[in-house]
Write an enzyme that holds these catalytic residues in place. Structure first.
Site, mmCIF file in Angstrom:
data_model
loop_
_atom_site.group_PDB
_atom_site.id
_atom_site.type_symbol
_atom_site.label_atom_id
_atom_site.label_comp_id
_atom_site.label_asym_id
_atom_site.label_seq_id
_atom_site.Cartn_x
_atom_site.Cartn_y
_atom_site.Cartn_z
ATOM 1 N N GLY A 56 0.837 -1.200 0.000
ATOM 2 C CA GLY A 56 0.000 0.000 0.000
ATOM 3 C C GLY A 56 0.866 1.242 0.000
ATOM 4 O O GLY A 56 2.033 1.181 0.403
ATOM 5 N N CYS A 83 5.043 -6.406 1.805
ATOM 6 C CA CYS A 83 5.429 -4.993 1.920
ATOM 7 C C CYS A 83 4.647 -4.304 3.048
ATOM 8 O O CYS A 83 4.892 -4.569 4.217
ATOM 9 C CB CYS A 83 5.238 -4.304 0.573
ATOM 10 S SG CYS A 83 6.111 -2.742 0.459
ATOM 11 N N TYR A 84 3.664 -3.460 2.741
ATOM 12 C CA TYR A 84 2.861 -2.816 3.784
ATOM 13 C C TYR A 84 2.262 -3.879 4.722
ATOM 14 O O TYR A 84 2.203 -3.697 5.939
ATOM 15 C CB TYR A 84 1.750 -1.991 3.132
ATOM 16 C CG TYR A 84 0.915 -1.162 4.091
ATOM 17 C CD1 TYR A 84 1.245 0.162 4.354
ATOM 18 C CD2 TYR A 84 -0.202 -1.704 4.724
ATOM 19 C CE1 TYR A 84 0.487 0.923 5.240
ATOM 20 C CE2 TYR A 84 -0.965 -0.945 5.600
ATOM 21 C CZ TYR A 84 -0.623 0.370 5.848
ATOM 22 O OH TYR A 84 -1.371 1.116 6.709
ATOM 23 N N HIS A 171 8.134 -7.781 -3.612
ATOM 24 C CA HIS A 171 6.877 -8.060 -4.318
ATOM 25 C C HIS A 171 7.003 -9.314 -5.191
ATOM 26 O O HIS A 171 7.469 -9.237 -6.314
ATOM 27 C CB HIS A 171 6.501 -6.850 -5.181
ATOM 28 C CG HIS A 171 6.065 -5.690 -4.365
ATOM 29 N ND1 HIS A 171 4.772 -5.529 -3.945
ATOM 30 C CD2 HIS A 171 6.759 -4.651 -3.846
ATOM 31 C CE1 HIS A 171 4.672 -4.429 -3.209
ATOM 32 N NE2 HIS A 171 5.875 -3.878 -3.136
ATOM 33 N N GLU A 173 4.738 -10.823 -6.730
ATOM 34 C CA GLU A 173 3.782 -10.800 -7.839
ATOM 35 C C GLU A 173 4.341 -10.120 -9.092
ATOM 36 O O GLU A 173 3.795 -10.265 -10.179
ATOM 37 C CB GLU A 173 2.477 -10.105 -7.391
ATOM 38 C CG GLU A 173 2.573 -8.609 -7.101
ATOM 39 C CD GLU A 173 3.086 -8.265 -5.687
ATOM 40 O OE1 GLU A 173 3.685 -9.138 -5.045
ATOM 41 O OE2 GLU A 173 2.905 -7.116 -5.263
ATOM 42 N N ASP A 229 -15.753 -8.723 -24.528
ATOM 43 C CA ASP A 229 -16.568 -8.930 -23.327
ATOM 44 C C ASP A 229 -18.031 -9.207 -23.657
ATOM 45 O O ASP A 229 -18.616 -10.174 -23.163
ATOM 46 C CB ASP A 229 -16.473 -7.718 -22.386
ATOM 47 C CG ASP A 229 -15.037 -7.327 -22.117
ATOM 48 O OD1 ASP A 229 -14.151 -8.142 -22.407
ATOM 49 O OD2 ASP A 229 -14.806 -6.207 -21.633
ATOM 50 N N LYS A 370 -9.573 -10.350 -17.922
ATOM 51 C CA LYS A 370 -9.708 -10.381 -19.383
ATOM 52 C C LYS A 370 -9.209 -11.690 -20.011
ATOM 53 O O LYS A 370 -9.868 -12.260 -20.878
ATOM 54 C CB LYS A 370 -8.925 -9.207 -19.978
ATOM 55 C CG LYS A 370 -9.184 -8.950 -21.438
ATOM 56 C CD LYS A 370 -10.389 -8.071 -21.592
ATOM 57 C CE LYS A 370 -10.602 -7.575 -22.979
ATOM 58 N NZ LYS A 370 -11.690 -6.580 -23.008
#
Ligand code: XMP
Length: 514
Positions: A56, A83-84, A171, A173, A229, A370
Site C-alpha cells: 500500500g 510490503c505494507y 513483491h 507478484e 466482453d 480479461k
C-alpha cells in the site's frame, strides 16, 4: 461461482494488488480481492484457506493508516503480508518499523538464512527480488524469526515461530522478482493447502447453471458490440438460456471494416442467437454532420446510442434482465480500500439504461480477468479473431477521424485500418501489442504518384503496449513492417498519400486521438 478453495487478498491500495490476484489464478486457485477492513468473521469462512495482505502507498507509522482490527490476527489460518502487509504484521505484534531516509525502488538481492522454510521451497540462498518501499523493519516482533535479509532492509522476510504467519518486504507478484510465482505457489498450495481447481471449463459450466437458475423463465437483453466482453457474455448466456436471450447490435456507421457482417455471421448464423441488428448509420452520421468538437461528437453518439437501443428494447416483451460484460477489474476498481462496490462500467455505452428501463443486471463475467474471459470465449467456440481482438472504443472510428465525420472519411479510414491490422496478423505481431489502429487526420499534404501530383489526407498509425490501458508505451514495431504498412496504405487507399507513426506514450498522450 461457489468454490471451497480460495485465497482472500486484503487490499491496502497497492498498484500491484490486482497482479497478486492474477498470479494466484494463474496457479489455478481462485483468489478474491477484499477491502482491508473486511470483518474477520467473513474471513473465517472455511472456503478461504489463506489471507494475503497487499502492499500500500501509506506508512504504517502515519496517523489513520489503514489497519486490521486486533481480532484479525486471531484468525486460525495462514497469513502472508507483502510490503505494507509485512510492516503491519510487524507493528501489530510489537516489532519495530522505521521510516527509511530514501525510498527503495527496484531490484535487490534477497539473502536467505536457510532455505528450509516452506515459503522458500525451491529457492537458492540468493535471489533477485523487486522492492518498492519507504519504511522498513528494524526489529522483528517477539515470537517471529528472520528468514532473509537484503542490503537496504535487514528484515526482508520473517515468519512466526509456531503460527503460519509470514511477511516479505519484496513483491513476488512482479515478474522482476525471480521465483516470485514459486513463492506464491508455496504459500497457496503448500502452506494454505489449496487445491489447484480453478479451471475455466468447470467455471463455465457452473456459471451456465447459475444463469439458468437466476433467470428462470425470464428474458434477457444484451447490447452486443462485437468486442470480446459482450461477445463472450452473449455466447455464455445463450448456452444457458437459448432463445430467452435477445441481443441488440447497433451499427452507428463507424465500426471497423466488415465488423457488422462478422458479428451477424457469428452470432446469428453460427450460434443461432436471436440478434436484432440495427443499421442506424444515417441517424448517427446525420447528427454528426458539421460537428468538429471531440466532446460534442462523443455526447451525440452516446445520446443517440441510448435512444436507438432503448427504442429497440421497448419493442421486446417480457424482458427483465439487462446483461453486461462487466469484468473483475471494473468491479474491484472502486472497491479499493473503501468497501465492496457494485459498479456498472461508467464509460459503457448502455450505462444508465437499467435504472431507466427498470431492468435487473446480469453480469456473468464479473469474477473474471480479461484473459480468463478469452479462455471462456475459446471454450464456447467463438472465433479466434473475435476472442483476441484489441479493445475498440464505443464511439468507434468517430474518435479516430479528427474533425468532421463523413461517410467517405469512414470508408477511407476503414480501408487503411484493415490493412494495418491485417499486416500485424501476417507478421505475427497482433498479439504482441495491446491495441493498434489507424487515425485519419484532417490535413492534406502534397505527394507524387506516377507522374501526377496528389493532394490528399494523412493517416497516422498508432500501436501501444499496456497491461491496464491506464498507462501505455508505443510499440517498437520493426522498420520493415512499418515500410510495408506505409507502402500498402498509400498505394491501395484512395484519399491517403502519407502515413505517419505516433510515438507518444500515455501519459502524456492518451491512446485514442480524441
Ligand atoms: P484513452 O484514449 O483514454 O483510452 O487512453 C484508454 C482505453 O479506453 C478506450 N476508450 C473507450 N472505450 N468508450 C469505450 O468503450 C469510449 O468512449 C472510449 N474512449 C477510449 C480506448 O480505446 C483505450 O483502449
Amino acid at each position: 461461482m461457489e468454490t471451497q478453495n480460495k485465497i482472500a487478498i486484503l487490499d491496502f491500495g497497492s498498484q500491484y494488488t490486482k497482479l497478486i490476484a492474477r498470479r494466484i489464478r494463474e496457479l489455478s486457485v481462485y483468489s478474491e480481492i477484499l477491502p482491508y477492513n473486511t470483518d474477520p468473521k467473513d474471513l473465517a469462512d472455511p472456503a478461504i484457506k489463506g489471507v494475503i495482505l497487499s502492499g500500500g502507498p501509506r506508512s504504517v507509522l502515519a496517523d489513520g493508516a489503514p489497519a486490521v482490527v486486533p481480532e484479525f490476527w486471531d484468525l486460525d489460518k495462514p497469513i502472508l503480508g507483502i510490503c505494507y502487509g509485512l510492516q503491519l504484521m510487524c507493528r501489530d505484534h510489537g516489532g519495530a518499523v522505521v521510516s527509511a531516509d530514501d525510498r527503495e525502488y527496484g531490484p535487490a538481492t534477497l539473502q536467505l538464512e536457510a532455505v528450509t522454510n516452506p515459503l522458500f521451497k525451491g529457492f537458492e540462498t540468493q535471489t533477485r527480488v523487486w522492492m518498492s518501499h519507504g519504511d522498513r523493519l528494524e526489529q522483528a516482533p517477539a515470537g517471529f524469526h528472520i528468514l532473509g535479509t537484503s542490503d537496504n532492509a535487514p528484515i526482508t522476510a520473517m515468519a512466526h515461530d509456531s503460527r503460519p504467519l509470514f511477511g516479505i518486504q519484496f513483491h513476488p507478484e512482479v515478474s522482476h522478482s525471480q521465483n516470485g510465482l514459486t513463492l506464491l505457489k508455496n504459500f497457496v498450495t503448500g502452506i494454505c493447502g489449496c487445491d489447484q481447481d480453478w479451471l475455466m471449463a468447470d467455471y463455465m459450466e457452473a456459471t451456465v447453471a447459475e444463469i439458468r437458475e437466476q433467470v428462470g423463465d425470464d428474458h434477457v437483453l444484451l447490447g452486443l458490440s462485437g468486442g470480446v466482453d459482450s461477445s463472450v457474455a452473449a455466447a455464455l448466456i445463450h448456452r444457458a438460456i437459448g432463445d430467452q436471450l435477445t441481443c441488440v447490435f447497433v451499427d452507428h456507421g463507424m465500426m471497423r471494416k466488415d465488423e457488422r457482417r462478422q458479428v451477424v455471421h457469428t452470432f446469428k448464423d453460427q450460434f443461432g442467437i436471436h440478434l436484432i441488428d440495427v443499421d442506424a448509420s444515417d441517424l448517427f452520421l446525420g447528427r454528426l454532420s458539421g460537428v468538429n468538437d471531440p466532446e460534442k461528437k462523443r455526447k451525440i453518439i452516446g445520446r443517440t446510442f441510448v435512444e436507438v437501443f432503448d427504442s429497440e428494447a421497448g419493442k421486446l416483451k417480457n424482458v427483465t434482465y439487462l446483461a453486461q460484460g462487466t469484468l473483475y477489474p471494473d468491479v474491484i476498481e472502486s472497491a479499493v480500500a473503501v468497501g465492496p462496490a457494485q459498479t456498472i462500467k461508467s464509460h459503457h455505452n448502455v450505462g444508465g439504461l437499467p435504472e431507466k428501463m427498470n431492468l435487473r443486471l446480469l453480469e456473468p463475467l464479473r469474477e473474471l480477468f480479461k484473459d480468463e474471459v478469452r479462455q471462456v470465449g475459446r471454450l464456447l467456440g467463438l472465433p479466434e479473431v473475435m476472442v483476441e481482438r484489441h479493445p475498440f472504443p464505443g464511439p468507434g472510428l468517430a474518435v479516430r477521424i479528427l474533425g468532421e465525420i463523413t461517410r467517405e472519411g469512414v470508408a477511407v479510414l476503414q480501408e487503411a485500418d484493415a490493412i494495418f491490422i491485417d499486416l500485424l496478423h501476417k507478421w505475427g505481431l497482433y498479439n504482441e501489442v495491446s491495441q493498434a489502429f489507424a487515425v485519419l487526420l484532417p490535413v492534406r499534404t502534397v505527394g507524387i504518384m506516377g507522374d501526377e501530383r496528389t493532394y490528399e489526407q494523412v493517416c497516422a498509425i498508432r500501436s501501444v503496449s499496456t497491461t491496464d490501458f491506464m498507462t501505455a508505451d508505443w510499440s517498437r514495431l520493426p522498420y520493415d513492417f512499418l515500410a510495408e504498412v506505409s507502402s500498402r496504405i498509400v498505394n491501395e487507399v484512395k484519399g491517403i498519400n502519407r502515413v505517419v507513426l505516433d510515438i507518444t506514450s500515455k501519459p502524456p498522450g492518451t491512446i485514442e486521438w480524441e
